[in-house]
Design a protein around this motif. Structure first.
Motif, PDB file in Angstrom:
ATOM      1  N   TYR A   1       0.822  -1.208   0.000  1.00  9.51           N
ATOM      2  CA  TYR A   1       0.000   0.000   0.000  1.00  9.51           C
ATOM      3  C   TYR A   1       0.860   1.265   0.000  1.00  9.51           C
ATOM      4  O   TYR A   1       0.582   2.209  -0.725  1.00  9.51           O
ATOM      5  CB  TYR A   1      -0.957   0.016   1.198  1.00  9.51           C
ATOM      6  CG  TYR A   1      -1.615   1.356   1.380  1.00  9.51           C
ATOM      7  CD1 TYR A   1      -2.663   1.726   0.549  1.00  9.51           C
ATOM      8  CD2 TYR A   1      -1.161   2.252   2.332  1.00  9.51           C
ATOM      9  CE1 TYR A   1      -3.260   2.964   0.688  1.00  9.51           C
ATOM     10  CE2 TYR A   1      -1.746   3.490   2.475  1.00  9.51           C
ATOM     11  CZ  TYR A   1      -2.798   3.850   1.642  1.00  9.51           C
ATOM     12  OH  TYR A   1      -3.371   5.087   1.773  1.00  9.51           O
TER      13      TYR A   1
ATOM     14  N   SER B   1      -0.477  -4.379   3.549  1.00  4.01           N
ATOM     15  CA  SER B   1       0.338  -3.577   4.455  1.00  4.01           C
ATOM     16  C   SER B   1       0.644  -4.345   5.734  1.00  4.01           C
ATOM     17  O   SER B   1      -0.188  -5.109   6.223  1.00  4.01           O
ATOM     18  CB  SER B   1      -0.387  -2.275   4.809  1.00  4.01           C
ATOM     19  OG  SER B   1       0.413  -1.485   5.661  1.00  4.01           O
TER      20      SER B   1
ATOM     21  N   THR C   1       1.758  -2.388   8.286  1.00  2.00           N
ATOM     22  CA  THR C   1       1.642  -1.338   9.293  1.00  2.00           C
ATOM     23  C   THR C   1       0.298  -0.626   9.299  1.00  2.00           C
ATOM     24  O   THR C   1      -0.102  -0.098  10.331  1.00  2.00           O
ATOM     25  CB  THR C   1       2.740  -0.282   9.087  1.00  2.00           C
ATOM     26  OG1 THR C   1       2.629   0.248   7.764  1.00  2.00           O
ATOM     27  CG2 THR C   1       4.122  -0.889   9.282  1.00  2.00           C
ATOM     28  N   ARG C   2      -0.396  -0.573   8.190  1.00  2.00           N
ATOM     29  CA  ARG C   2      -1.678   0.139   8.128  1.00  2.00           C
ATOM     30  C   ARG C   2      -2.839  -0.847   8.114  1.00  2.00           C
ATOM     31  O   ARG C   2      -2.848  -1.790   7.352  1.00  2.00           O
ATOM     32  CB  ARG C   2      -1.757   0.996   6.868  1.00  2.00           C
ATOM     33  CG  ARG C   2      -0.813   2.144   6.871  1.00  2.00           C
ATOM     34  CD  ARG C   2      -1.055   2.947   5.601  1.00  2.00           C
ATOM     35  NE  ARG C   2      -0.021   3.916   5.403  1.00  2.00           N
ATOM     36  CZ  ARG C   2      -0.161   5.205   5.686  1.00  2.00           C
ATOM     37  NH1 ARG C   2      -1.294   5.657   6.166  1.00  2.00           N
ATOM     38  NH2 ARG C   2       0.824   6.038   5.465  1.00  2.00           N
ATOM     39  N   ARG C   3      -3.807  -0.544   8.949  1.00  5.93           N
ATOM     40  CA  ARG C   3      -5.039  -1.336   8.971  1.00  5.93           C
ATOM     41  C   ARG C   3      -5.990  -0.762   7.914  1.00  5.93           C
ATOM     42  O   ARG C   3      -5.833   0.380   7.501  1.00  5.93           O
ATOM     43  CB  ARG C   3      -5.675  -1.262  10.353  1.00  5.93           C
ATOM     44  CG  ARG C   3      -4.814  -1.906  11.426  1.00  5.93           C
ATOM     45  CD  ARG C   3      -5.462  -1.717  12.796  1.00  5.93           C
ATOM     46  NE  ARG C   3      -4.603  -2.242  13.830  1.00  5.93           N
ATOM     47  CZ  ARG C   3      -4.627  -3.497  14.264  1.00  5.93           C
ATOM     48  NH1 ARG C   3      -5.476  -4.348  13.733  1.00  5.93           N
ATOM     49  NH2 ARG C   3      -3.813  -3.891  15.209  1.00  5.93           N
ATOM     50  N   PRO C   4      -6.980  -1.535   7.486  1.00 13.97           N
ATOM     51  CA  PRO C   4      -7.899  -1.038   6.455  1.00 13.97           C
ATOM     52  C   PRO C   4      -8.558   0.299   6.796  1.00 13.97           C
ATOM     53  O   PRO C   4      -8.768   1.128   5.920  1.00 13.97           O
ATOM     54  CB  PRO C   4      -8.951  -2.145   6.349  1.00 13.97           C
ATOM     55  CG  PRO C   4      -8.234  -3.370   6.785  1.00 13.97           C
ATOM     56  CD  PRO C   4      -7.258  -2.924   7.839  1.00 13.97           C
TER      57      PRO C   4
ATOM     58  N   GLU D   1      -7.210   2.710   8.267  1.00 11.93           N
ATOM     59  CA  GLU D   1      -6.202   3.771   8.255  1.00 11.93           C
ATOM     60  C   GLU D   1      -5.781   4.168   6.840  1.00 11.93           C
ATOM     61  O   GLU D   1      -4.938   5.023   6.665  1.00 11.93           O
ATOM     62  CB  GLU D   1      -4.964   3.315   9.038  1.00 11.93           C
ATOM     63  CG  GLU D   1      -5.253   3.045  10.484  1.00 11.93           C
ATOM     64  CD  GLU D   1      -4.080   2.385  11.205  1.00 11.93           C
ATOM     65  OE1 GLU D   1      -4.021   2.531  12.440  1.00 11.93           O
ATOM     66  OE2 GLU D   1      -3.245   1.729  10.554  1.00 11.93           O
TER      67      GLU D   1
ATOM     68  N   TYR E   1      -4.562  -6.645   5.460  1.00 13.98           N
ATOM     69  CA  TYR E   1      -3.678  -6.280   6.568  1.00 13.98           C
ATOM     70  C   TYR E   1      -2.914  -7.545   6.946  1.00 13.98           C
ATOM     71  O   TYR E   1      -3.472  -8.493   7.503  1.00 13.98           O
ATOM     72  CB  TYR E   1      -4.498  -5.732   7.734  1.00 13.98           C
ATOM     73  CG  TYR E   1      -3.689  -5.335   8.934  1.00 13.98           C
ATOM     74  CD1 TYR E   1      -2.686  -4.377   8.835  1.00 13.98           C
ATOM     75  CD2 TYR E   1      -3.936  -5.911  10.169  1.00 13.98           C
ATOM     76  CE1 TYR E   1      -1.948  -4.002   9.947  1.00 13.98           C
ATOM     77  CE2 TYR E   1      -3.206  -5.541  11.287  1.00 13.98           C
ATOM     78  CZ  TYR E   1      -2.210  -4.585  11.171  1.00 13.98           C
ATOM     79  OH  TYR E   1      -1.475  -4.218  12.265  1.00 13.98           O
TER      80      TYR E   1
END
Length: 141
Positions: free
Chosen positions: A52, A78, A80-83, A85, A99
């Motif tokens: 992402y 990703s 580090t990023r959740r959906p 975010e 994620y």
């Protein structure tokens, strides 16, 4: 199903490939967007799995002009990023989001199947009408 796994580093791309290979998906690694264009031409993937942050931070001009990649569904992943975010403006053209820290096999297969289903379900059109239309037989001729 064939997927192209695109990340910023060869190790990360290979790691992503190992995960999807374990699901029975044929995967090929690519490092960066320029490499993705070259590898896609060779392996002819059904979908692209891409980091992402790579999609959100680098111009995608070459990818958008590529005759193959511009038509493929892209699944953003990703670590580090959740959906929730993901930036709303960055989701255009992204068919799904995974994620990785909480990803389960069934979820990954469901997203991949949905993203790539366009290849297996062609659009059905009604029967074509002949042109010019047939003339009606004249009565009494």
């Amino acid at each position: 199903m064939r997927v192209l796994c695109v990340r910023r580093h060869p190790y990360l791309s290979a790691h992503l490939c190992r995960f999807f290979d374990a699901l029975g998906v044929t995967s090929r690694p690519a490092v960066g967007l320029a490499d993705a264009i070259e590898v896609a031409e060779i392996c002819q993937p059904d979908a692209v799995i891409c980091d992402y942050d790579l999609l959100a931070t680098i111009p995608l001009d070459g990818w958008e002009r590529d005759p193959l990649l511009s038509r493929l569904p892209v699944i953003a992943v990703s670590l580090t990023r959740r959906p929730n975010e993901v930036h709303v403006l960055d989701v255009n053209g992204i068919a799904g989001f995974l994620y990785l820290p909480t990803l389960e096999h069934e979820q990954a297969l469901r997203v991949l199947g949905a993203a790539a289903s366009w290849r297996s379900s062609p659009v059905s059109t009604p029967a074509s009408l002949p042109w010019p239309p047939p003339r009606a037989a004249r009565i009494g001729s």
